[in-house]
Design a protein around this motif. Sequence first.
Motif, PDB file in Angstrom:
ATOM      1  N   GLY A 643       0.767  -1.241   0.000  1.00 23.12           N
ATOM      2  CA  GLY A 643       0.000   0.000   0.000  1.00 23.12           C
ATOM      3  C   GLY A 643       0.796   1.288   0.000  1.00 23.12           C
ATOM      4  N   PRO A 644       1.929   1.392   0.744  1.00 16.02           N
ATOM      5  CA  PRO A 644       2.672   2.661   0.752  1.00 16.02           C
ATOM      6  C   PRO A 644       3.222   3.015  -0.621  1.00 16.02           C
ATOM      7  CG  PRO A 644       3.321   1.261   2.597  1.00 16.02           C
ATOM      8  CD  PRO A 644       2.481   0.421   1.696  1.00 16.02           C
ATOM      9  N   HIS A 645       3.456   4.319  -0.814  1.00 18.79           N
ATOM     10  CA  HIS A 645       4.052   4.808  -2.055  1.00 18.79           C
ATOM     11  C   HIS A 645       5.506   5.160  -1.804  1.00 18.79           C
ATOM     12  CE1 HIS A 645       0.200   5.006  -4.152  1.00 18.79           C
ATOM     13  NE2 HIS A 645      -0.295   5.502  -3.040  1.00 18.79           N
ATOM     14  N   ILE A 646       6.366   4.804  -2.729  1.00 19.63           N
ATOM     15  CA  ILE A 646       7.793   5.106  -2.611  1.00 19.63           C
ATOM     16  C   ILE A 646       8.036   6.528  -3.115  1.00 19.63           C
ATOM     17  CG2 ILE A 646      10.116   4.462  -3.326  1.00 19.63           C
ATOM     18  CD1 ILE A 646       9.120   1.600  -3.684  1.00 19.63           C
ATOM     19  N   VAL A 647       8.540   7.368  -2.222  1.00 17.69           N
ATOM     20  CA  VAL A 647       8.867   8.749  -2.587  1.00 17.69           C
ATOM     21  C   VAL A 647      10.299   8.839  -3.087  1.00 17.69           C
ATOM     22  CG1 VAL A 647       9.042  11.119  -1.734  1.00 17.69           C
ATOM     23  CG2 VAL A 647       7.198   9.631  -0.923  1.00 17.69           C
ATOM     24  N   ALA A 648      11.205   8.167  -2.407  1.00 17.41           N
ATOM     25  CA  ALA A 648      12.617   8.157  -2.798  1.00 17.41           C
ATOM     26  C   ALA A 648      13.251   6.880  -2.293  1.00 17.41           C
ATOM     27  CB  ALA A 648      13.343   9.377  -2.235  1.00 17.41           C
ATOM     28  N   SER A 649      14.380   6.481  -2.894  1.00 18.64           N
ATOM     29  CA  SER A 649      15.067   5.275  -2.462  1.00 18.64           C
ATOM     30  C   SER A 649      16.540   5.367  -2.787  1.00 18.64           C
ATOM     31  CB  SER A 649      14.468   4.028  -3.133  1.00 18.64           C
ATOM     32  OG  SER A 649      14.700   4.058  -4.523  1.00 18.64           O
ATOM     33  N   SER A 650      17.329   4.626  -2.042  1.00 18.72           N
ATOM     34  CA  SER A 650      18.763   4.525  -2.303  1.00 18.72           C
ATOM     35  C   SER A 650      19.239   3.196  -1.740  1.00 18.72           C
ATOM     36  CB  SER A 650      19.523   5.674  -1.646  1.00 18.72           C
ATOM     37  OG  SER A 650      19.390   5.629  -0.235  1.00 18.72           O
ATOM     38  N   SER A 651      20.333   2.680  -2.280  1.00 23.35           N
ATOM     39  CA  SER A 651      20.876   1.417  -1.789  1.00 23.35           C
ATOM     40  C   SER A 651      22.385   1.413  -1.952  1.00 23.35           C
ATOM     41  CB  SER A 651      20.258   0.227  -2.538  1.00 23.35           C
ATOM     42  OG  SER A 651      20.582   0.276  -3.908  1.00 23.35           O
ATOM     43  N   ARG A 652      23.018   0.603  -1.120  1.00 23.71           N
ATOM     44  CA  ARG A 652      24.473   0.498  -1.165  1.00 23.71           C
ATOM     45  C   ARG A 652      24.850  -0.929  -0.837  1.00 23.71           C
ATOM     46  NH1 ARG A 652      28.210   3.916   2.898  1.00 23.71           N
ATOM     47  NH2 ARG A 652      26.974   2.668   4.360  1.00 23.71           N
ATOM     48  N   VAL A 653      25.781  -1.486  -1.606  1.00 24.04           N
ATOM     49  CA  VAL A 653      26.254  -2.849  -1.401  1.00 24.04           C
ATOM     50  C   VAL A 653      27.726  -2.805  -1.024  1.00 24.04           C
ATOM     51  CG1 VAL A 653      26.608  -5.127  -2.428  1.00 24.04           C
ATOM     52  CG2 VAL A 653      24.602  -3.776  -3.053  1.00 24.04           C
ATOM     53  N   HIS A 654      28.080  -3.454   0.073  1.00 27.39           N
ATOM     54  CA  HIS A 654      29.477  -3.583   0.479  1.00 27.39           C
ATOM     55  C   HIS A 654      30.049  -4.810  -0.215  1.00 27.39           C
ATOM     56  CE1 HIS A 654      28.897  -0.554   3.638  1.00 27.39           C
ATOM     57  NE2 HIS A 654      27.730  -1.157   3.864  1.00 27.39           N
ATOM     58  N   THR A 655      30.847  -4.583  -1.212  1.00 35.84           N
ATOM     59  CA  THR A 655      31.326  -5.680  -2.057  1.00 35.84           C
ATOM     60  C   THR A 655      32.150  -6.694  -1.286  1.00 35.84           C
ATOM     61  OG1 THR A 655      33.208  -4.306  -2.697  1.00 35.84           O
ATOM     62  CG2 THR A 655      31.276  -4.278  -4.145  1.00 35.84           C
ATOM     63  N   ARG A 656      32.862  -6.263  -0.264  1.00 40.00           N
ATOM     64  CA  ARG A 656      33.720  -7.189   0.465  1.00 40.00           C
ATOM     65  C   ARG A 656      32.904  -8.173   1.298  1.00 40.00           C
ATOM     66  NH1 ARG A 656      36.179  -7.322   5.395  1.00 40.00           N
ATOM     67  NH2 ARG A 656      35.304  -5.299   5.943  1.00 40.00           N
ATOM     68  N   THR A 657      31.836  -7.693   1.920  1.00 42.92           N
ATOM     69  CA  THR A 657      31.024  -8.546   2.797  1.00 42.92           C
ATOM     70  C   THR A 657      29.704  -8.966   2.168  1.00 42.92           C
ATOM     71  OG1 THR A 657      29.981  -6.619   3.819  1.00 42.92           O
ATOM     72  CG2 THR A 657      32.021  -7.453   4.827  1.00 42.92           C
ATOM     73  N   ALA A 658      29.364  -8.411   0.995  1.00 47.93           N
ATOM     74  CA  ALA A 658      28.088  -8.679   0.307  1.00 47.93           C
ATOM     75  C   ALA A 658      26.888  -8.188   1.102  1.00 47.93           C
ATOM     76  CB  ALA A 658      27.935 -10.160  -0.024  1.00 47.93           C
TER      77      ALA A 658
END
Length: 694
Positions: A643-658
């Motif tokens: 039901g909620p609407h996404i206003v903004a998003s961001s993500s980050r992946v630590h390649t060393r630890t996944a």
Amino acid sequence: MAGTIKKGDALLEAARAALAPLPGPLRGECEAVCELLLQLGCDEETCAAACWFAVAVHDRAAWDAASAALPPTLRRLVEGQLAAETVWVLHAQRPGAATEGLRRLLLAIIRDLRVVFVLLARQLARMRAAMAMDEDERHALAQLTRDIHAPLANRLGIWQLKWELEDLSFRYLEPETYRRIAKLLDERRGDRETFIAQSLSELGTALNKAGIHAELAGRPKHIFSIWKKMHRKHLEFSDLYDIRAVRVLVDDVADCYAALGIVHSLWPHLPGEFDDYVARPKGNGYRSLHTAVIGPQGKTLEVQIRTHDMHRANELGVAAHWRYKEGGGADAEFEAKIAWMRKLIEPRGEDDAELAAGFQTELMEDRVYALTPKGEVIDMPHGATVLDFAYHIHTEVGHRCRGAKVNGRIVPLTFQPRSGDRIEILTAKVSEPSRDWLSVHHGYLHTSRGREKARAWFRRSAHDANLVAGRAMLERELRRLALPDADIGKLPSHFNFKTHEEFLVALALGEVTTGQVARALQERAPEPDVTQSTAPVASRPAQHDRGALSIDGVGNLLTTLARCCQPLPGDPVKGFITRGRGVSVHRADCASLATLARKQPERVIEVNWGKVDVQAYVVDIELRGYDRKGLQKDVTNTISNSGPHIVASSSRVHTRTAEVEMRFTLRVRDYEQLSTLLGRLSALANVTDARRLG
């Protein structure tokens, strides 16, 4: 076989040619089946499939060599018959387990309804030739017919086959009773024929005078139906009023009711013995007017009145409506008929005895029919999971369930099987359900039956363990909603519990959900004390696009929700008077507000939430876990579906630890919606934590 045989070619002739090497009795049975199928109006492809099935059973190598050149639809018809043969074997292994065999039959034939016609026609051909079998084989065939084929023909309204299947099975299963009733019918056959002839003469004259064109005939009464009525109504043979019966066929519906009026004016009718299946057809489409009267010589007479089209439909049932199209797509009307016919053979409700007896109950809900590794059928509501399946087999199997295989492939416990899936439950040595199974957010258990069994296990466990688990769940929920200082003192009374311990135990057992707790926190949020000024000003909720607030002591000012803590309805809040931007509303425990209050305490004012319905509020959430393919897609789909609407998003992946971190700015309705969403996100594979920021 060279080339490819197409529908336009002589499929039936090719199939008959393939029968040549088969034994004579088998060829004779195929010819009898084809004759019955043609009487039902079936097409050439269906008849050919009946012949090819005999080839497949007698010489599988010959069938494998020839099948590649046959149309795919014909091959599916043969495969459906082969699947049904497995059903008969299973039925023979479990005498009396008629309902399980029936379910398997339905699963086997659902892909193409024409398989039903072939199965019924072949069974009738075998029953007609059953006198040549030994007694045990004949009895087993009759039992199978009574348990499966006759009820199926009844449900589909194919009376032409139903009556004969019932009579023959009755003859072989209860020969003494059959012979007694047959003898009673023969003894009175002469008198009955004279009475019917007189009745037809009088009724025909009356109809002609009224200008109604009709065809009249004596209606045969079947021995099994006579016995069934005697047994059901506790009547003697002499007390049956419909041993003598006539049928009236007219041109249209108006003539049906006109003829009924003439019948009732000609002879007095018996009260309570009138059925209008024209205005209210039976579930299988049967339509006719039935009445009983005191006819000539003061004897009872049953009269059935219907149109010619109704008669054909009644005799052939769904076969009368079946149409086969050469290529191209089916029109909407055709598809509607197919859907209707499929619905007729769907299993109905929980009472299998009633299903096998006549399919008289209406479909209550969609069902899923899954198979155990041994071939037993388990029926569950649509949406049930493999864990529901485990609990349906046995409570202990559910408690010990640790995994499942569907059709040989390992699946999660939340997997929802489809009809026909074969499920193997993987169990541990000890019973140890997970408390996550009780959470609706995680989706492990769909049925109330499964949840109650799991809940009962925890209810029997130590009280202290439930208390600790409930406290941990509440603390986790408060932490997830970023409400560590929320007032939880009123929660037990809100849910009608006397003590806080009772409330925590109920939470641990799933009797109270975290979503309900979130809603209660919002509804019972404490209102802050109102500070009276020396010149109080009537306050009213300040209107803005984020909700409504009541500003105490300063009148109507512009209000905004602080972005640093993003308060939601139900949060304890305070206001800070800004320069040029009105009142900025913060959560009471906001660190930024505390810094501002230390510097300029005179600008902090008391505010509370107003009564205007809130449409949407912005909130930040954070997810942590381990990266995998499709994780981002699963997270966004879960948010959208909740039901909620996404206003903004961001993500980050630590390649060393996944490890992965995702942040979303969402527009949510209230605590309950946020709590439900966070629970569903936490249940996703590879997600270790999902919580509100602030």
